[in-house]
Design a protein around this motif. Structure first.
Motif, PDB file in Angstrom:
ATOM      1  N   GLY A   1      -8.314  -9.470   7.234  1.00  0.00           N
ATOM      2  CA  GLY A   1      -9.416  -9.973   6.365  1.00  0.00           C
ATOM      3  C   GLY A   1      -9.048  -9.614   5.019  1.00  0.00           C
ATOM      4  O   GLY A   1      -9.430 -10.363   3.899  1.00  0.00           O
ATOM      5  N   ARG A   2      -8.289  -8.696   4.486  1.00  0.00           N
ATOM      6  CA  ARG A   2      -7.992  -8.479   3.149  1.00  0.00           C
ATOM      7  C   ARG A   2      -6.485  -8.946   3.010  1.00  0.00           C
ATOM      8  O   ARG A   2      -5.647  -9.200   3.763  1.00  0.00           O
ATOM      9  CB  ARG A   2      -7.768  -6.901   2.963  1.00  0.00           C
ATOM     10  CG  ARG A   2      -7.385  -6.611   1.557  1.00  0.00           C
ATOM     11  CD  ARG A   2      -6.951  -4.973   1.416  1.00  0.00           C
ATOM     12  NE  ARG A   2      -6.827  -4.730   0.127  1.00  0.00           N
ATOM     13  CZ  ARG A   2      -5.553  -4.908  -0.533  1.00  0.00           C
ATOM     14  NH1 ARG A   2      -4.506  -5.257   0.166  1.00  0.00           N
ATOM     15  NH2 ARG A   2      -5.376  -4.399  -1.835  1.00  0.00           N
ATOM     16  N   ILE A   3      -6.517  -9.646   1.868  1.00  0.00           N
ATOM     17  CA  ILE A   3      -5.329 -10.460   1.331  1.00  0.00           C
ATOM     18  C   ILE A   3      -4.472  -9.441   1.068  1.00  0.00           C
ATOM     19  O   ILE A   3      -4.501  -8.589   0.074  1.00  0.00           O
ATOM     20  CB  ILE A   3      -5.392 -11.255   0.342  1.00  0.00           C
ATOM     21  CG1 ILE A   3      -6.573 -12.345   0.658  1.00  0.00           C
ATOM     22  CG2 ILE A   3      -4.404 -12.010  -0.210  1.00  0.00           C
ATOM     23  CD1 ILE A   3      -6.857 -13.546  -0.276  1.00  0.00           C
ATOM     24  N   VAL A   4      -3.078  -9.270   1.699  1.00  0.00           N
ATOM     25  CA  VAL A   4      -2.161  -8.435   1.704  1.00  0.00           C
ATOM     26  C   VAL A   4      -1.240  -8.581   0.466  1.00  0.00           C
ATOM     27  O   VAL A   4      -0.996  -9.699   0.202  1.00  0.00           O
ATOM     28  CB  VAL A   4      -1.368  -7.991   2.841  1.00  0.00           C
ATOM     29  CG1 VAL A   4      -0.436  -9.339   3.271  1.00  0.00           C
ATOM     30  CG2 VAL A   4      -0.337  -6.817   2.629  1.00  0.00           C
ATOM     31  N   THR A   5      -0.790  -7.609  -0.408  1.00  0.00           N
ATOM     32  CA  THR A   5      -0.125  -7.830  -1.364  1.00  0.00           C
ATOM     33  C   THR A   5       1.387  -8.002  -0.842  1.00  0.00           C
ATOM     34  O   THR A   5       1.897  -7.007  -0.197  1.00  0.00           O
ATOM     35  CB  THR A   5      -0.174  -6.570  -2.520  1.00  0.00           C
ATOM     36  OG1 THR A   5      -1.312  -6.571  -3.025  1.00  0.00           O
ATOM     37  CG2 THR A   5       0.959  -6.803  -3.722  1.00  0.00           C
ATOM     38  N   ARG A   6       2.411  -8.728  -1.208  1.00  0.00           N
ATOM     39  CA  ARG A   6       3.510  -8.772  -0.872  1.00  0.00           C
ATOM     40  C   ARG A   6       4.395  -8.079  -1.865  1.00  0.00           C
ATOM     41  O   ARG A   6       4.825  -8.448  -2.905  1.00  0.00           O
ATOM     42  CB  ARG A   6       3.972 -10.429  -1.135  1.00  0.00           C
ATOM     43  CG  ARG A   6       3.494 -11.361   0.050  1.00  0.00           C
ATOM     44  CD  ARG A   6       3.415 -11.002   1.275  1.00  0.00           C
ATOM     45  NE  ARG A   6       2.686 -11.815   2.296  1.00  0.00           N
ATOM     46  CZ  ARG A   6       3.433 -12.915   2.985  1.00  0.00           C
ATOM     47  NH1 ARG A   6       4.752 -12.945   2.808  1.00  0.00           N
ATOM     48  NH2 ARG A   6       2.628 -13.554   3.639  1.00  0.00           N
TER      49      ARG A   6
ATOM     50  N   GLU B   1       1.611  -2.411   1.721  1.00  0.00           N
ATOM     51  CA  GLU B   1       0.598  -1.916   0.802  1.00  0.00           C
ATOM     52  C   GLU B   1       0.040  -0.732   1.143  1.00  0.00           C
ATOM     53  O   GLU B   1      -0.490  -0.644   2.122  1.00  0.00           O
ATOM     54  CB  GLU B   1      -0.353  -2.945   0.024  1.00  0.00           C
ATOM     55  CG  GLU B   1      -0.747  -2.637  -1.263  1.00  0.00           C
ATOM     56  CD  GLU B   1      -1.603  -3.395  -1.780  1.00  0.00           C
ATOM     57  OE1 GLU B   1      -1.972  -4.690  -0.884  1.00  0.00           O
ATOM     58  OE2 GLU B   1      -2.370  -3.120  -2.980  1.00  0.00           O
ATOM     59  N   ILE B   2       0.062   0.087   0.179  1.00  0.00           N
ATOM     60  CA  ILE B   2      -0.924   1.491   0.237  1.00  0.00           C
ATOM     61  C   ILE B   2      -1.642   1.339  -0.740  1.00  0.00           C
ATOM     62  O   ILE B   2      -1.663   0.959  -1.855  1.00  0.00           O
ATOM     63  CB  ILE B   2      -0.051   2.780   0.027  1.00  0.00           C
ATOM     64  CG1 ILE B   2       1.094   2.907   1.243  1.00  0.00           C
ATOM     65  CG2 ILE B   2      -0.744   3.958   0.093  1.00  0.00           C
ATOM     66  CD1 ILE B   2       2.019   3.770   1.212  1.00  0.00           C
ATOM     67  N   ILE B   3      -3.119   1.861  -0.462  1.00  0.00           N
ATOM     68  CA  ILE B   3      -4.198   1.642  -1.267  1.00  0.00           C
ATOM     69  C   ILE B   3      -4.472   3.178  -1.968  1.00  0.00           C
ATOM     70  O   ILE B   3      -4.472   4.020  -1.261  1.00  0.00           O
ATOM     71  CB  ILE B   3      -5.413   1.339  -0.617  1.00  0.00           C
ATOM     72  CG1 ILE B   3      -5.408  -0.077  -0.040  1.00  0.00           C
ATOM     73  CG2 ILE B   3      -6.852   1.032  -1.685  1.00  0.00           C
ATOM     74  CD1 ILE B   3      -4.792  -1.196  -0.536  1.00  0.00           C
ATOM     75  N   LEU B   4      -4.482   3.042  -3.372  1.00  0.00           N
ATOM     76  CA  LEU B   4      -4.931   4.432  -3.960  1.00  0.00           C
ATOM     77  C   LEU B   4      -6.334   4.328  -4.405  1.00  0.00           C
ATOM     78  O   LEU B   4      -6.994   3.590  -4.405  1.00  0.00           O
ATOM     79  CB  LEU B   4      -4.022   4.478  -5.399  1.00  0.00           C
ATOM     80  CG  LEU B   4      -2.564   4.662  -5.094  1.00  0.00           C
ATOM     81  CD1 LEU B   4      -1.976   4.635  -6.519  1.00  0.00           C
ATOM     82  CD2 LEU B   4      -2.252   6.130  -4.584  1.00  0.00           C
ATOM     83  N   HIS B   5      -6.721   5.687  -4.389  1.00  0.00           N
ATOM     84  CA  HIS B   5      -8.262   5.940  -4.392  1.00  0.00           C
ATOM     85  C   HIS B   5      -8.070   6.994  -5.646  1.00  0.00           C
ATOM     86  O   HIS B   5      -7.770   8.124  -5.456  1.00  0.00           O
ATOM     87  CB  HIS B   5      -9.127   6.391  -3.317  1.00  0.00           C
ATOM     88  CG  HIS B   5      -9.085   5.225  -2.335  1.00  0.00           C
ATOM     89  ND1 HIS B   5     -10.248   4.435  -2.278  1.00  0.00           N
ATOM     90  CD2 HIS B   5      -8.354   5.131  -1.198  1.00  0.00           C
ATOM     91  CE1 HIS B   5     -10.053   3.379  -1.331  1.00  0.00           C
ATOM     92  NE2 HIS B   5      -9.170   3.949  -0.712  1.00  0.00           N
TER      93      HIS B   5
ATOM     94  N   SER C   1       0.322   0.873  -9.530  1.00  0.00           N
ATOM     95  CA  SER C   1      -0.524  -0.489  -8.999  1.00  0.00           C
ATOM     96  C   SER C   1       0.332  -1.110  -7.750  1.00  0.00           C
ATOM     97  O   SER C   1       1.440  -1.183  -8.054  1.00  0.00           O
ATOM     98  CB  SER C   1      -0.767  -1.629 -10.055  1.00  0.00           C
ATOM     99  OG  SER C   1      -1.371  -2.690  -9.524  1.00  0.00           O
ATOM    100  N   SER C   2      -0.308  -1.248  -6.701  1.00  0.00           N
ATOM    101  CA  SER C   2       0.454  -2.098  -5.526  1.00  0.00           C
ATOM    102  C   SER C   2       1.848  -1.209  -5.178  1.00  0.00           C
ATOM    103  O   SER C   2       2.935  -1.798  -5.017  1.00  0.00           O
ATOM    104  CB  SER C   2       0.738  -3.420  -5.735  1.00  0.00           C
ATOM    105  OG  SER C   2      -0.340  -4.222  -6.074  1.00  0.00           O
ATOM    106  N   ILE C   3       1.693   0.082  -5.092  1.00  0.00           N
ATOM    107  CA  ILE C   3       2.680   0.885  -4.233  1.00  0.00           C
ATOM    108  C   ILE C   3       2.921   0.474  -2.827  1.00  0.00           C
ATOM    109  O   ILE C   3       1.576   0.162  -2.190  1.00  0.00           O
ATOM    110  CB  ILE C   3       2.514   2.347  -4.425  1.00  0.00           C
ATOM    111  CG1 ILE C   3       1.406   2.822  -4.071  1.00  0.00           C
ATOM    112  CG2 ILE C   3       2.662   2.590  -6.115  1.00  0.00           C
ATOM    113  CD1 ILE C   3       1.093   4.417  -4.314  1.00  0.00           C
ATOM    114  N   GLY C   4       3.746   0.972  -1.906  1.00  0.00           N
ATOM    115  CA  GLY C   4       4.018   0.760  -0.659  1.00  0.00           C
ATOM    116  C   GLY C   4       5.294   1.349  -0.092  1.00  0.00           C
ATOM    117  O   GLY C   4       6.032   1.830  -0.555  1.00  0.00           O
TER     118      GLY C   4
END
Length: 556
Positions: A511-516, A439-443, A431-434
């Motif tokens: 537009g997307r809230i970025v994870t810190r 941040e990088i989004i996993l699918h 979760s929330s790797i970067g």
């Protein structure tokens, strides 16, 4: 059959439906019932002792330790070091102003309902003055306990509580504590607070929304210092130690008051340690000084106890600046696991090689792994430094060249390949790797294809559960990312197949809230010099831009 002739197991089962006061009343009716229900009663109410740091809480702990009947049942002490959400500072005016507004609103509602008004403005002033004085007294007593008194009581009690193997730090919102049902949550010292304060009165004076990590980290650091001193002075060995617990907010390094000799005296008392939750917060704000000496002592503690650990949670919050990669490099080079079965890495920044080295020593025995808010820091030639992470930079990925994006994805691919080859790994959650705080989004296509409610997915994906009053990351529950997990017990494919089908995407456009994530200082991506080629850099995405997101398959 008479009630007293029932087997102890049935008596205990019946008592489970009683309120604590009712159970206590039943137990003093006769010696037979008292002895028959002792084990169930003590296990339910005294096996784990939550301790709120108040005068009454310390007195209650001493009473339990002095009781020959009860002290042998205690296995765990859970210390709650936060009172009033980390003691926010209020002067009398700031404290009373919201309280007066709150009472004015209550008076208006009573008038609308046609209820008789009994209070006057003068009474409100006097009552709020008294409430503030009570608040100040409770706060001063709480601070004194954290400064020195907790260690004194632990030194006295731990030798008597010989079966205590676990010492934990836990945090709960003040509103939860004062509203808690005694049947579901019992805590030493809580009665004093409930008798002194009323939730309706306090809700108009204290902002409960201020329950944040940086407010909790200071009392956690002070409490950890007191716990360590108490363990040392009592020569009491523990098997499980939790420095942060349910909040994952970290203890503030600057609040830890331990000398080098005390760290050295602690290590022999941790030789039987099998469970460690070590959560560190480097700084609370920019004015804090990084206590490098304390940080190194804590990392040395982890290296020392690692060979016998079976469960480890490690986090090193650094929300304001990147840490030198040498810290985790030294840790990964020196640490040696031999029995580790469960590992949770949270809010850590490190290079791929350091991550692989850290995981490789645990691989022969590791069965469960989770990584959350983990950020890689490898230098990439050609990466253009986008500067400090801000909400406006949530589309930072679109400003990098495709070549750099592919290199970032390749770094994580190397890490995933190591996981895929781990021999005993049965559960993985990501979760929330970067990369460098971005941040990088996993699918997970297998979940997307078979993740319907009426189907059994081959992997498990879910949004992290965020309780409204408890935050587990700096985004305060705002992250839109998904925690993807693999469980060998329910999956129809192997871990390697699941790992290798994951796809990655750079953080969504604006537009997307970025994870810190950790490492958000904007230090240069490229430690060997910037070599960005503007001809290969994609322009930022604009409104209506039809260009698709960048997806890269993990498979070759």
């Amino acid at each position: 059959m008479s009630f007293m002739s029932l087997p102890p197991e049935i008596l205990s089962h019946i008592c489970e439906d009683l309120e604590p006061q009712e159970w206590g009343a039943l137990r003093i009716t006769c010696h037979q019932i008292h002895s028959s229900t002792l084990e169930a009663y003590a296990t339910r109410y005294f096996r784990v002792l939550p301790l709120l740091l108040t005068r009454e809480g310390l007195d209650d702990l001493e009473d339990v330790a002095a009781s020959e009947t009860l002290r042998g049942w205690v296995r765990e002490i859970r210390i709650i070091p936060n009172l009033f959400e980390g003691w926010p500072e209020y002067d009398k005016g700031r404290f009373k102003e919201p309280g007066l507004s709150h009472r004015k609103m209550q008076r208006m509602f009573r008038k609308i309902r046609g209820e008789k008004e009994e209070s006057t403005s003068n009474n409100d002033e006097a009552e709020l003055d008294a409430l503030f004085d009570s608040y100040q007294a409770a706060l001063e007593g709480h601070r004194a306990i954290l400064d020195s008194e907790l260690a004194v009581v632990l030194e006295k009690c731990l030798p008597r509580l010989k079966n205590v193997t676990t010492v934990c730090l836990r945090c709960y919102p003040f509103e939860f504590l004062i509203k808690a049902n005694p049947r579901s949550f019992r805590c030493l010292g809580l009665r004093e607070i409930k008798n002194r304060f009323n939730i309706d009165e306090m809700s108009g004076n204290i902002d409960f929304l201020g329950f944040k990590q940086n407010m909790l980290s200071m009392p956690l650091g002070l409490a950890f210092s007191q716990v360590v001193q108490g363990i040392i002075k009592s020569s009491h060995k523990v098997r499980a130690l939790h420095t942060c617990g349910n909040m994952e907010c970290g203890m503030n390094l600057g609040s830890i008051k331990l000398s080098e000799s005390q760290y050295q005296s602690l290590l022999p008392l941790l030789t039987d340690l099998t469970t460690l939750h070590m959560c560190i917060r480097i700084k609370n704000d920019e004015n804090d000084t990084f206590d490098e000496s304390a940080f190194k002592h804590i990392l040395n503690m982890l290296v020392t106890v690692a060979p016998k650990l079976k469960i480890l949670t490690f986090a090193q919050w650094s929300p304001l600046e990147e840490l030198s990669p040498l810290y985790f490099q030294d840790l990964s080079q020196n640490i040696q696991f031999s029995q580790l079965e469960e590992l949770h890495l949270h809010s850590v920044e490190l290079t791929v090689e350091n991550l692989k080295r850290f995981l490789r020593t645990a691989a022969p025995t590791l069965r469960r792994l989770s990584m959350k808010n983990v950020s890689l820091t490898d230098a990439i030639i050609g990466a253009r430094d986008p500067g400090p992470l801000t909400e406006e930079r949530s589309s930072w990925g679109s400003s990098l060249s495709l070549d750099v994006i592919h290199k970032i994805q390749e770094l994580w691919k190397q890490s995933f390949e190591l996981l895929a080859d781990s021999p005993k790994l049965q559960f993985v959650q990501l979760s929330s790797i970067g990369y460098r705080g971005r941040e990088i989004i996993l699918h997970d296509d297998l979940y997307l294809e078979r993740g319907q409610l009426d189907a059994q997915p081959v992997s498990n994906a879910k949004h992290p559960v965020i309780r409204s009053e408890i935050y587990s990351d700096p985004t305060r529950g705002r992250s839109l990312n998904i925690a993807f997990s693999f469980n060998a017990e329910t999956a129809s494919i192997s871990l390697k197949e699941w790992i290798m089908q994951l796809r990655m995407e750079m953080c969504n456009p604006a537009g997307r809230i970025v994870t810190r994530l950790p490492g958000t200082s904007g230090l240069s991506f490229n430690q060997e010099g910037v070599r960005s080629d503007s001809s290969t850099t994609l322009p930022p995405l604009g409104p209506g831009d039809p260009r698709p997101m960048t997806f890269v398959h993990m498979q070759q």
